[in-house]
Design a protein around this motif. Structure first.
Motif, short mmCIF file in Angstrom:
data_model
loop_
_atom_site.label_atom_id
_atom_site.label_comp_id
_atom_site.label_asym_id
_atom_site.label_seq_id
_atom_site.Cartn_x
_atom_site.Cartn_y
_atom_site.Cartn_z
N ASN A 156 0.83 -1.21 0.00
CA ASN A 156 0.00 0.00 0.00
C ASN A 156 0.86 1.26 0.00
O ASN A 156 0.54 2.24 -0.67
N LEU A 157 1.95 1.21 0.74
CA LEU A 157 2.86 2.36 0.77
C LEU A 157 3.52 2.53 -0.58
O LEU A 157 3.72 3.67 -1.04
N ARG A 158 3.83 1.45 -1.26
CA ARG A 158 4.40 1.54 -2.60
C ARG A 158 3.42 2.24 -3.55
O ARG A 158 3.83 3.12 -4.31
N ARG A 159 2.15 1.86 -3.49
CA ARG A 159 1.16 2.51 -4.36
C ARG A 159 1.03 3.98 -4.02
O ARG A 159 0.94 4.84 -4.92
N PHE A 160 1.00 4.29 -2.72
CA PHE A 160 0.89 5.69 -2.28
C PHE A 160 2.04 6.52 -2.80
O PHE A 160 1.84 7.62 -3.33
N ILE A 161 3.26 6.02 -2.66
CA ILE A 161 4.44 6.76 -3.12
C ILE A 161 4.37 7.01 -4.62
O ILE A 161 4.66 8.12 -5.10
N ASN A 162 3.94 6.03 -5.37
CA ASN A 162 3.92 6.17 -6.82
C ASN A 162 2.78 7.03 -7.34
O ASN A 162 2.87 7.56 -8.45
N ILE A 163 1.74 7.22 -6.54
CA ILE A 163 0.71 8.20 -6.93
C ILE A 163 1.35 9.58 -7.01
O ILE A 163 1.18 10.31 -7.99
N GLY A 164 2.09 9.96 -5.96
CA GLY A 164 2.71 11.28 -5.96
C GLY A 164 3.87 11.39 -6.93
O GLY A 164 3.93 12.31 -7.74
N LYS A 165 4.78 10.42 -6.85
CA LYS A 165 6.02 10.49 -7.62
C LYS A 165 5.83 10.24 -9.12
O LYS A 165 6.68 10.63 -9.92
N THR A 166 4.70 9.60 -9.48
CA THR A 166 4.47 9.32 -10.90
C THR A 166 3.19 9.98 -11.39
O THR A 166 3.23 10.88 -12.23
N ASP A 167 2.03 9.57 -10.87
CA ASP A 167 0.76 10.04 -11.41
C ASP A 167 0.57 11.55 -11.26
O ASP A 167 0.30 12.25 -12.24
N VAL A 168 0.71 12.03 -10.04
CA VAL A 168 0.51 13.46 -9.79
C VAL A 168 1.61 14.27 -10.47
O VAL A 168 1.35 15.32 -11.06
N THR A 169 2.83 13.76 -10.41
CA THR A 169 3.96 14.46 -11.04
C THR A 169 3.74 14.63 -12.53
O THR A 169 3.92 15.72 -13.08
N LEU A 170 3.36 13.56 -13.21
CA LEU A 170 3.13 13.64 -14.66
C LEU A 170 2.01 14.61 -14.98
O LEU A 170 2.12 15.43 -15.91
N ALA A 171 0.92 14.56 -14.23
CA ALA A 171 -0.20 15.46 -14.48
C ALA A 171 0.21 16.91 -14.30
O ALA A 171 -0.15 17.78 -15.12
N LYS A 172 0.96 17.19 -13.25
CA LYS A 172 1.35 18.58 -12.99
C LYS A 172 2.36 19.09 -14.02
O LYS A 172 2.31 20.25 -14.44
N LEU A 173 3.28 18.22 -14.42
CA LEU A 173 4.26 18.64 -15.43
C LEU A 173 3.59 18.88 -16.78
O LEU A 173 3.96 19.82 -17.51
N ARG A 174 2.62 18.06 -17.12
CA ARG A 174 1.90 18.26 -18.39
C ARG A 174 1.12 19.57 -18.36
O ARG A 174 1.07 20.30 -19.36
N ALA A 175 0.53 19.89 -17.23
CA ALA A 175 -0.16 21.16 -17.09
C ALA A 175 0.84 22.33 -17.15
O ALA A 175 0.58 23.35 -17.79
#
Length: 270
Positions: free
Chosen positions: A124-143
């Motif tokens: 669960n911690l692995r998924r949590f870390i990757n939400i921020g470090k990958t999913d949120v990061t990609l969305a914010k950089l694209r914006a």
């Protein structure tokens, strides 16, 4: 009148802790700290921060009209501005520089040591870390890439993030290798301490001890005291007793971090 100082830091970031310790040890009580979430909300990709720090990393310090965007640079900048603090004495500079350089030469290993162990600890911690470090990061950089003023730096960072896989940091062989590198830094610290004084460069607390404090806090954060030799453990007790340790919000346990509270909220939602 003292020049205004603003530090932009994240509580769990080891380099941010170096910055905050440096501020406290140099006696800069006027400094204002601005929290930057680099683990889940990813504030470091917000336009306001990128305009301050185009590298999108913490810490960053605004000292009067100057911006210093690297923890190592902040150490030496403050020692130059405030020699009266005595944290970079001429007779200890060779030892101080050697320890600081060794730390930064192994900085990537310390990052893998941190996030590799955290991800290996819990799925669960692995998924949590990757939400921020990958999913949120990609969305914010694209914006961010849609902002004409910031598009170039955003697209350059976006290419880097698109090519990385944060989950691979949990590979056991990789973790074993970085454990060895971190252990070698602890051995270097022990050698300095065995060489003649209570502090890294001898009888006085210096810039090297700021870095060593942050290093031990990170090792303790991941491994508790299991990697500490008796000499290093006694040193760890000394640095914790300094007022700067509490004043700089040095995070030496998972429970002390905002990240732990964010993870708890994430688990409660899901």
């Amino acid at each position: 009148m003292p020049e205004p100082i603003v530090t932009y830091t994240a509580d769990v970031s080891i380099c941010s802790q170096i910055c905050r310790l440096a501020v406290q040890e140099h006696g800069l009580s006027q400094a204002e700290n601005v929290d930057v979430d680099i683990e889940f909300a990813m504030d470091n990709y917000e336009p306001w921060f990128v305009r301050i720090q185009p590298r999108m990393t913490v810490p960053a310090m605004q000292y009067g009209d100057e911006i210093i965007g690297d923890s190592k640079d902040i150490l030496y900048f403050l020692s130059d501005k405030h020699p009266e603090a005595g944290l970079y004495p001429e007779d200890g500079q060779v030892q101080i520089d050697a320890f600081i350089n060794a730390f930064y030469e192994n900085f990537m290993a310390i990052g893998v040591f941190t996030f590799g162990h955290l991800q290996a600890r819990d799925e669960n911690l692995r998924r949590f870390i990757n939400i921020g470090k990958t999913d949120v990061t990609l969305a914010k950089l694209r914006a961010l890439s849609e902002d004409p003023e910031l598009a170039d730096v955003a697209n350059e960072k976006l290419k880097q993030v698109e090519q990385r896989d944060f989950t691979r940091l949990a590979d056991p062989d990789l973790i074993a290798r970085v454990d060895e590198q971190v252990t070698s830094l602890l051995e270097l610290l022990e050698a300095h301490l065995a060489d003649g004084g209570p502090w890294v460069a001898g009888s006085g607390y210096t810039l090297a001890d700021i870095v060593a404090t942050a290093l031990l806090a990170r090792v303790h954060f991941i491994k508790d005291e299991s990697l500490f030799t008796p000499l290093v453990l006694e040193y760890w007790k000394r640095v914790q007793a300094r007022p700067s340790f509490a004043d700089a919000n040095v995070c030496a346990t998972w429970e002390s971090t905002m990240m732990s509270r964010q993870f708890e909220e994430y688990m409660n939602r899901g």
